[in-house]
Design a protein around this motif. Structure first.
Motif, PDB file in Angstrom:
ATOM      1  N   ALA A 297       1.093  -1.260  -0.377  1.00  0.00           N
ATOM      2  CA  ALA A 297       0.121   0.048   0.117  1.00  0.00           C
ATOM      3  C   ALA A 297       0.738   0.783  -0.219  1.00  0.00           C
ATOM      4  O   ALA A 297       2.200   1.396   0.516  1.00  0.00           O
ATOM      5  CB  ALA A 297      -0.851  -0.019   1.081  1.00  0.00           C
ATOM      6  N   HIS A 298       0.048   2.258  -1.027  1.00  0.00           N
ATOM      7  CA  HIS A 298       1.472   3.748  -0.669  1.00  0.00           C
ATOM      8  C   HIS A 298       0.880   4.413   0.546  1.00  0.00           C
ATOM      9  O   HIS A 298      -0.955   4.424   0.369  1.00  0.00           O
ATOM     10  CB  HIS A 298       0.841   4.482  -2.019  1.00  0.00           C
ATOM     11  N   LEU A 299       1.840   4.956   0.854  1.00  0.00           N
ATOM     12  CA  LEU A 299       1.242   5.601   2.539  1.00  0.00           C
ATOM     13  C   LEU A 299       1.325   7.166   2.445  1.00  0.00           C
ATOM     14  O   LEU A 299       0.914   8.037   3.060  1.00  0.00           O
ATOM     15  CB  LEU A 299       2.172   5.236   3.596  1.00  0.00           C
ATOM     16  N   TRP A 300       2.221   7.493   1.299  1.00  0.00           N
ATOM     17  CA  TRP A 300       2.424   8.964   1.098  1.00  0.00           C
ATOM     18  C   TRP A 300       3.339   8.340  -0.393  1.00  0.00           C
ATOM     19  O   TRP A 300       3.992   8.316  -1.186  1.00  0.00           O
ATOM     20  CB  TRP A 300       3.391   9.183   1.933  1.00  0.00           C
ATOM     21  N   ALA A 301       3.023  10.308  -1.335  1.00  0.00           N
ATOM     22  CA  ALA A 301       3.513  10.671  -2.481  1.00  0.00           C
ATOM     23  C   ALA A 301       3.795  11.912  -2.339  1.00  0.00           C
ATOM     24  O   ALA A 301       3.268  12.916  -2.051  1.00  0.00           O
ATOM     25  CB  ALA A 301       3.273   9.767  -3.310  1.00  0.00           C
ATOM     26  N   GLU A 302       5.051  11.985  -3.099  1.00  0.00           N
ATOM     27  CA  GLU A 302       4.842  13.870  -3.713  1.00  0.00           C
ATOM     28  C   GLU A 302       6.108  13.441  -5.253  1.00  0.00           C
ATOM     29  O   GLU A 302       6.712  13.184  -4.809  1.00  0.00           O
ATOM     30  CB  GLU A 302       5.653  14.723  -2.615  1.00  0.00           C
ATOM     31  N   ARG A 303       5.355  15.275  -5.791  1.00  0.00           N
ATOM     32  CA  ARG A 303       6.037  15.000  -6.769  1.00  0.00           C
ATOM     33  C   ARG A 303       6.982  16.573  -6.442  1.00  0.00           C
ATOM     34  O   ARG A 303       6.066  17.551  -6.798  1.00  0.00           O
ATOM     35  CB  ARG A 303       5.599  15.035  -7.733  1.00  0.00           C
ATOM     36  N   TYR A 304       8.092  16.775  -6.758  1.00  0.00           N
ATOM     37  CA  TYR A 304       8.697  18.162  -6.991  1.00  0.00           C
ATOM     38  C   TYR A 304       9.139  18.789  -8.281  1.00  0.00           C
ATOM     39  O   TYR A 304      10.607  18.009  -9.277  1.00  0.00           O
ATOM     40  CB  TYR A 304      10.147  17.911  -6.111  1.00  0.00           C
ATOM     41  N   ASP A 305       8.787  20.092  -8.594  1.00  0.00           N
ATOM     42  CA  ASP A 305       9.455  19.800 -10.258  1.00  0.00           C
ATOM     43  C   ASP A 305       9.934  21.713  -9.907  1.00  0.00           C
ATOM     44  O   ASP A 305       9.077  22.580  -8.510  1.00  0.00           O
ATOM     45  CB  ASP A 305       7.943  20.836 -11.043  1.00  0.00           C
ATOM     46  N   ARG A 306      11.169  21.488  -9.694  1.00  0.00           N
ATOM     47  CA  ARG A 306      12.274  22.668  -9.589  1.00  0.00           C
ATOM     48  C   ARG A 306      13.278  23.160 -10.605  1.00  0.00           C
ATOM     49  O   ARG A 306      13.559  22.563 -11.016  1.00  0.00           O
ATOM     50  CB  ARG A 306      13.193  22.111  -8.587  1.00  0.00           C
TER      51      ARG A 306
END
Length: 543
Positions: free
Chosen positions: A242-251
């Motif tokens: 199971a996925h607990l947390w996800a994030e995407r960063y554009d920099r």
């Protein structure tokens, strides 16, 4: 191989359907023994075969009522078993809790509690167990046992750009994230060299969990386009997938090292509360008499959020039991210090509570000089207790932040102490940093409250009111937050709204007095404190 195994276990093949078989057994014990025999047999049959030539099964087992319809079986008993097969890992066996109760203690296998799972088209969640019997279809490396605390591995991030420079960037970031996570004292972090054995591969996360002996896995990718880079990361429960947390960063890639530091801080600060929440939920499912010291702290942790005496009373027995099991456990001492601190200021100013809070804060410092969260809690208690050791507290906060720059509790509560010491500009900077790094942390009410108080002291009453509202929204049960909103509303000329908020405060804390605030905030510069207390008086709060 399969037919004799079914026959030996007294099973009956109800039907075959494409790539599946529905089998009925007279007992759950027979069903599990048959499943283990088949899965172990497939390991040896698949040995030496190319991946695309192997046959690999998933098995779901459930005990339940069925309806006979000619030669077929229908009903929820069949449906649950089918859904369990769907969530089983390749080469694995998944049992419902009903089946587990029938086989517990009767079969030489380890059963891993995966908690309640939501199954498609099944009305209620089903608690699921995984069978560990050396039956994985892909044996890989031998499975390792889990350590005695939450554990995580950070896998090498995939370089999606084909750019060798991004390979170094991705590897450096993973190394920094691993180092940052290792500063979280309640977390067991797999060393970089072990995790990097999976570089260039796309392993099954559950297999990684077994081979490295971890409960959680962090994975991600890096993709460059022009002068910009996109970084994705996700935290996965290696037991369930199971996925607990996800994030995407554009920099922008203006300063590679600064970007690497920024992403590292963001990832680490987001993972800590996500892992803590997952562990709290997992520990809730265990029997209280089977909990280890760190599990008892996690069981008590939600009671710390409200900062109110009634919840403190729920946490204290759990934390005391944790210290019985591990007397020098710093975070247990810190949590107890916080509980007695809450009871002292919001439960009647009893001397025994103040003494206990200081004793546990001092014990935290003695045993936890490498635990940022524990040091930060102890520092806050020392900064507001009757003896008010502000110098020691400020030094402890700096040490906590040096140990773990992403520790939101150290930043948030350290900001509160700075505001009370009159260092409002630095307090605002640290509070904003805490919110930026950990926007979903359950303790985010603290930096919002600090911002409100600091803005009030600087005469920025609109911002004081707005951040006070955010603070209350994030922890409406904590009476101490309402005073910030009361004071800001008074200064904005919204007296009726201030009086309404004051009534809410008194409902939560009937023993509240302005004298309590004066005692707790005694380190605040005189003029600022006088203005704050005067605003509370204008709203009708008692002396």
């Amino acid at each position: 191989m399969i037919d004799p195994a079914i026959s030996t276990a007294r099973g009956r093949v109800v039907k075959t359907m494409g790539d599946g078989i529905l089998i009925e057994f007279p007992s759950a014990v027979d069903a599990v023994r048959c499943a283990i025999e088949v899965q172990r047999g497939m390991v040896s049959r698949n040995a030496g075969l190319a991946q695309d030539q192997r046959i690999e099964f998933r098995v779901g087992i459930h005990v339940g009522d069925v309806v006979a319809d000619g030669g077929d079986l229908l009903g929820d008993g069949v449906n649950v078993a089918a859904r369990l097969e769907g969530i089983s890992e390749t080469g694995g066996i998944a049992l419902s809790e009903d089946a587990f109760r029938q086989v517990q203690g009767k079969i030489a296998a380890e059963f891993i509690d995966l908690g309640e799972q939501v199954l498609k088209n099944i009305a209620r969640p089903v608690r699921v167990y995984r069978v560990e019997a050396g039956n994985a279809a892909n044996p890989g490396r031998p499975a390792l046992s889990l350590p005695d605390r939450p554990s995580i591995a950070v896998l090498p991030f995939q370089n999606m750009s084909g750019d060798a420079e991004q390979e170094y960037f991705a590897d450096g970031m993973v190394e920094d994230i691993t180092t940052g996570l290792s500063r979280i004292r309640w977390l067991f972090v797999i060393a970089r060299n072990s995790s990097f054995a999976y570089k260039g591969k796309s392993p099954d996360i559950r297999q990684v969990g077994r081979e490295l002996g971890v409960r959680y896995v962090l994975e991600g990718s890096v993709r460059k386009g022009g002068n910009r880079v996109r970084i994705t990361s996700q935290l996965v429960d290696a037991q369930t997938g199971a996925h607990l947390w996800a994030e995407r960063y554009d920099r922008a890639l203006d300063d590679v090292f600064a970007l690497q530091d920024e992403i590292t801080l963001s990832v680490v600060s987001a993972i800590a509360p996500s892992l803590r929440t997952a562990e709290i939920e997992r520990v809730k499912r265990k029997r209280p008499d089977s909990l280890a010291a760190w599990e008892l702290v996690f069981r008590a942790w939600p009671y710390l959020y409200s900062r109110m005496p009634a919840d403190a009373d729920q946490a204290i027995p759990l934390l005391r039991k944790a210290l019985e099991l591990e007397p020098g456990y710093a975070i247990a001492h810190a949590a107890l210090a916080w509980c007695f601190h809450a009871r002292f200021y919001r439960g009647g100013l009893h001397d025994a509570d103040d003494v206990a809070s200081v004793e546990h804060a001092r014990a935290t410092i003695e045993s936890g000089n490498d635990d940022a969260t524990a040091l930060a809690i102890a520092a806050f208690v020392l900064s507001t207790c009757r003896e008010r050791d502000l110098a020691t507290a400020l030094g402890l906060f700096e040490r906590a932040i040096a140990l773990s720059p992403s520790c939101a509790i150290a930043l948030g509560y350290g900001a509160a102490t700075l505001a009370m010491a009159g260092q409002t500009d630095l307090a605002i900077e640290r509070a904003l940093q805490a919110l930026r790094l950990s926007p979903f942390d359950p303790f985010r009410y603290a930096p919002y409250g600090t911002l409100s108080f600091a803005y009030f002291l600087k005469g920025r009453f609109d911002e004081a009111a707005e951040t006070a509202r955010r603070s209350v929204e994030n922890n409406p049960r904590f009476s101490g937050l309402y005073k910030f909103l009361v004071a800001a509303l008074v200064r904005l000329g919204q007296l009726e709204a201030a009086k309404t908020t004051a009534k809410q405060l008194m409902t939560l804390q009937p023993q509240f007095t302005i004298g309590l605030v004066a005692a707790e905030y005694a380190s605040v510069p005189r003029d600022g404190l006088a203005a704050f207390l005067d605003a509370l008086r204008q709203a009708g709060l008692p002396e």
